[in-house]
Design an enzyme around this catalytic site. Structure first.
Site, PDB file in Angstrom:
ATOM      1  N   ASP A 166      -8.934-111.508   7.155  1.00  0.00           N
ATOM      2  CA  ASP A 166      -8.790-110.197   6.542  1.00  0.00           C
ATOM      3  C   ASP A 166     -10.113-109.465   6.698  1.00  0.00           C
ATOM      4  O   ASP A 166     -11.162-109.985   6.290  1.00  0.00           O
ATOM      5  CB  ASP A 166      -8.413-110.322   5.066  1.00  0.00           C
ATOM      6  CG  ASP A 166      -8.219-108.965   4.406  1.00  0.00           C
ATOM      7  OD1 ASP A 166      -7.612-108.085   5.041  1.00  0.00           O
ATOM      8  OD2 ASP A 166      -8.679-108.782   3.257  1.00  0.00           O
ATOM      9  N   GLU A 170      -4.389-108.801  10.753  1.00  0.00           N
ATOM     10  CA  GLU A 170      -3.496-107.736  10.306  1.00  0.00           C
ATOM     11  C   GLU A 170      -3.620-106.545  11.242  1.00  0.00           C
ATOM     12  O   GLU A 170      -4.733-106.132  11.590  1.00  0.00           O
ATOM     13  CB  GLU A 170      -3.851-107.329   8.877  1.00  0.00           C
ATOM     14  CG  GLU A 170      -2.850-106.421   8.206  1.00  0.00           C
ATOM     15  CD  GLU A 170      -3.197-106.156   6.761  1.00  0.00           C
ATOM     16  OE1 GLU A 170      -2.314-105.690   6.010  1.00  0.00           O
ATOM     17  OE2 GLU A 170      -4.349-106.401   6.371  1.00  0.00           O
ATOM     18  N   ASP A 224      -9.633-110.840  -1.461  1.00  0.00           N
ATOM     19  CA  ASP A 224      -9.762-110.932  -0.009  1.00  0.00           C
ATOM     20  C   ASP A 224      -9.308-112.287   0.518  1.00  0.00           C
ATOM     21  O   ASP A 224      -8.620-112.374   1.540  1.00  0.00           O
ATOM     22  CB  ASP A 224     -11.210-110.661   0.406  1.00  0.00           C
ATOM     23  CG  ASP A 224     -11.655-109.258   0.042  1.00  0.00           C
ATOM     24  OD1 ASP A 224     -10.817-108.342   0.120  1.00  0.00           O
ATOM     25  OD2 ASP A 224     -12.830-109.072  -0.318  1.00  0.00           O
TER      26      ASP A 224
END
Length: 403
Positions: free
Chosen positions: A179, A263, A345
């Site tokens: 992430d 992502e 996170d």
């Protein structure tokens, strides 16, 4: 498989003049052909083919004698690049082609007749140019691109076909979800966090002084050109430091994992936020994800992108309970269902990894985006030629220091 190798050039003053003429002629022909394409489309509603644009060169060389100064194939490549640029635009992979300026980066391409002679490279009509060939390559040379950066440094990029097929997938022993963020550049599913180096902030004061000096110089003067070069050097130093850090971090991640899940981000849309645009541009998300992609695929490892709308931060990775609202200033929260305390996170990185493994197990595509999901932001396009950093003096380290 195509590979690209980049070397530093050190031309003499005479060779710099010849390269400047070649840059100018190719730039002029690009602008001329682009303007002709635009006018033709306005008048007839149709475009021009690459063959038609290349067919204009004989008459243009008679009208403008200085078009004979560069190597003839360099001008032919301009028509090919313009045709490719329009094709990428109609395929929604790039923006509409724009006119080129004499300010900024300049480049020309040689499709043939380029050879290496020891520490020198022989460019047609330029001659033997000293090249810092810090690493060798195997394969046939396809295309050579010579370029000049705004800070005055010359480089050459060599596209090589090594004749090897794409590697087979390696056995999976370790997977990771990543992430990205602003406080930390990358947060891994195993709890590792990598702080982003603030290169722009470190040089912000120096850049401000140099830009103030540039604004006080008279336009067209030599002092203004010197001040512009000083500003360009600061930007170049910042870009090189950022690229070096991202190369080392991406190499570390690819070396230690076989499946890398990230992502899919709409970076182009996110930089429209004026409060975060500078920080997002400085951290280099797009460059980082691109490096992860081509390095993983070149070694037979899996690179998987999940849907950008997947609620990775709001979902508890233990019981899959989802919270209704979670603002950006909340960096930790507790699940009301299983009472697990989450780092926002790390929890997002774990959910990204789990979602990517689910998609991979189902045998679907590497992207979790459905057909009705807008992809107007970053488009993950991997060119056939990827840079190779193994053996490079600048990118040999695989460990990353966390600042």
């Amino acid at each position: 498989m195509y590979k690209a190798y980049k070397y530093r050039l050190y031309p003499t003053s005479e060779q710099e003049t010849l390269l400047a003429k070649s840059f100018g002629c190719c730039r002029w022909f690009w602008n001329y052909a682009l303007n002709l394409c635009q006018e033709t489309y306005k008048n007839t509603g149709k475009g021009l083919s690459r063959g038609y644009i290349q067919g204009l060169l004989p008459s243009l060389k008679k009208e403008y004698g200085w078009l004979k100064d560069p190597y003839s194939q360099c001008l032919q490549v301009v028509a090919l690049n313009l045709s490719t640029a329009y094709k990428n635009f109609f395929d929604k992979r790039a923006m509409l082609p724009r006119f080129k300026s004499k300010h900024g980066r300049q480049s020309i391409s040689y499709p043939q007749n380029v050879k290496f002679d020891g520490d020198y490279i022989n460019l047609p009509k330029i001659g033997l140019v000293y090249c810092q060939r810090h690493r060798d390559f195997d394969g046939a040379i396809k295309t050579v691109t010579a370029s000049r950066n705004p800070d005055g440094k010359y480089f050459v990029s060599v596209l090589v076909d090594n004749g090897k097929a794409n590697p087979e997938l390696v056995p999976v022993t370790k997977t990771i979800g990543i992430d990205v963020g602003l406080t930390h550049l990358a947060i891994a599913s195993d709890g590792s966090k990598f702080d982003r180096p603030r290169y722009s902030i470190k040089r912000q004061r120096n850049l401000k002084r140099k830009q103030q000096k540039l604004s006080r110089k008279k336009k067209g003067s030599q002092n203004r050109n010197k001040a512009r070069l000083a500003v360009a050097k600061i930007h170049s130093k910042t870009a090189r430091c950022r690229e070096d850090f991202l190369h080392k971090l991406s190499r570390k991640i690819v070396n230690e994992n076989q499946v890398i899940a990230v992502e899919n981000l709409n970076i182009k849309g996110m930089v429209r936020n004026h409060n975060l645009a500078k920080a997002i541009s400085d951290v280099g998300w797009g460059m980082f994800l691109t490096m992860l992609k081509y390095k993983a695929e070149s070694e037979g490892k899996q690179y998987i992108e999940i849907d950008r709308f997947f609620p990775s931060s709001k979902t508890c990775h233990v019981c899959l309970n989802r919270v209704d609202n979670l603002t950006l200033d909340v960096r930790a929260w507790s699940c009301q269902h299983c009472a697990t305390h989450h780092d926002c996170d790390v929890n997002a990185a774990i959910n990204i990894r789990n979602e990517a493994l689910r998609i991979w197990a189902l045998g679907t595509s590497a992207s979790a985006c459905g057909g009705d999901v807008s992809r107007t932001g970053q488009i993950s396009v991997l060119l056939d030629a990827v840079p190779i950093e193994s053996g490079s003096q600048r990118c040999t380290a695989v460990s990353v220091s966390v600042w």
